[in-house]
Design an enzyme around this catalytic site. Structure first.
Site, mmCIF file in Angstrom:
data_model
loop_
_atom_site.group_PDB
_atom_site.id
_atom_site.type_symbol
_atom_site.label_atom_id
_atom_site.label_comp_id
_atom_site.label_asym_id
_atom_site.label_seq_id
_atom_site.Cartn_x
_atom_site.Cartn_y
_atom_site.Cartn_z
ATOM 1 C CD GLU A 165 -5.471 0.425 -13.447
ATOM 2 O OE1 GLU A 165 -6.259 1.360 -13.225
ATOM 3 O OE2 GLU A 165 -5.466 -0.623 -12.777
ATOM 4 C CD GLU A 199 7.488 10.738 3.432
ATOM 5 O OE1 GLU A 199 6.930 9.875 2.706
ATOM 6 O OE2 GLU A 199 8.511 11.345 3.086
ATOM 7 C CB SER A 220 -5.149 12.891 14.304
ATOM 8 O OG SER A 220 -5.999 13.840 13.717
ATOM 9 N NE ARG A 249 -1.815 2.617 16.563
ATOM 10 C CZ ARG A 249 -3.064 2.188 16.745
ATOM 11 N NH1 ARG A 249 -3.937 2.968 17.319
ATOM 12 N NH2 ARG A 249 -3.440 0.998 16.351
ATOM 13 C CB ALA A 250 -1.851 4.015 9.283
ATOM 14 C CB ALA A 251 2.134 7.502 8.556
ATOM 15 N NE ARG A 274 9.507 1.819 9.780
ATOM 16 C CZ ARG A 274 8.815 1.294 8.784
ATOM 17 N NH1 ARG A 274 7.489 1.381 8.790
ATOM 18 N NH2 ARG A 274 9.420 0.668 7.797
ATOM 19 C CG LEU A 323 23.154 24.287 13.040
ATOM 20 C CD1 LEU A 323 23.268 22.802 12.744
ATOM 21 C CD2 LEU A 323 23.132 24.538 14.546
ATOM 22 C CB ALA A 363 10.086 7.839 3.706
#
Length: 119
Positions: A87, A71, A19, A24-26, A34, A118, A32
């Site tokens: 392709e 995401e 996990s 970390r890879a994402a 980040r 709010l 997006a």
């Protein structure tokens, strides 16, 4: 996929490692994601401050966490589609478009929840 043989605490530790690698890879490869992590970094303390009770705080934080989850899933779909080939194919395009639509709905959810809390 072969059975790893991991059970109990070892399985939990391995799952946590995988996990963390995915997170970390994402963060490394998906702009997006980040951006949404930084939104979460701002939203979390704001929700604790602005939410009047536990339910409001949970809804505000949960809506942004849901966006991060969607995401991650969208990024996973895109990675698998891109892995199978560059392709053009209508089903690949449809899968990517549906993932993008899911992210858009999750963003609307954040806006709606925060708007109600709010107002």
């Amino acid at each position: 996929m072969a059975y790893s043989g991991n059970t109990g605490l070892t399985r939990i530790i391995k799952a946590a490692q995988y996990s963390w690698q995915g997170f970390r890879a994402a963060y490394k490869h998906e702009e997006a994601f980040r951006q949404e992590v930084w939104v979460m970094a701002l939203a979390f303390p704001l929700a604790l401050w602005l939410g009047e009770n536990g339910v409001e705080k949970a809804l505000m934080i949960g809506s942004v966490l849901l966006l991060l989850i969607v995401e991650l899933l969208n990024s996973a779909v895109e990675a698998v589609v891109d892995r199978t080939g560059m392709e053009r194919h209508k089903l690949s395009g449809r899968a990517k478009d549906m993932g993008s639509a899911a992210v858009t709905i999750a963003i609307f959810n954040v806006i709606i929840v925060w708007g109600f809390m709010l107002s």
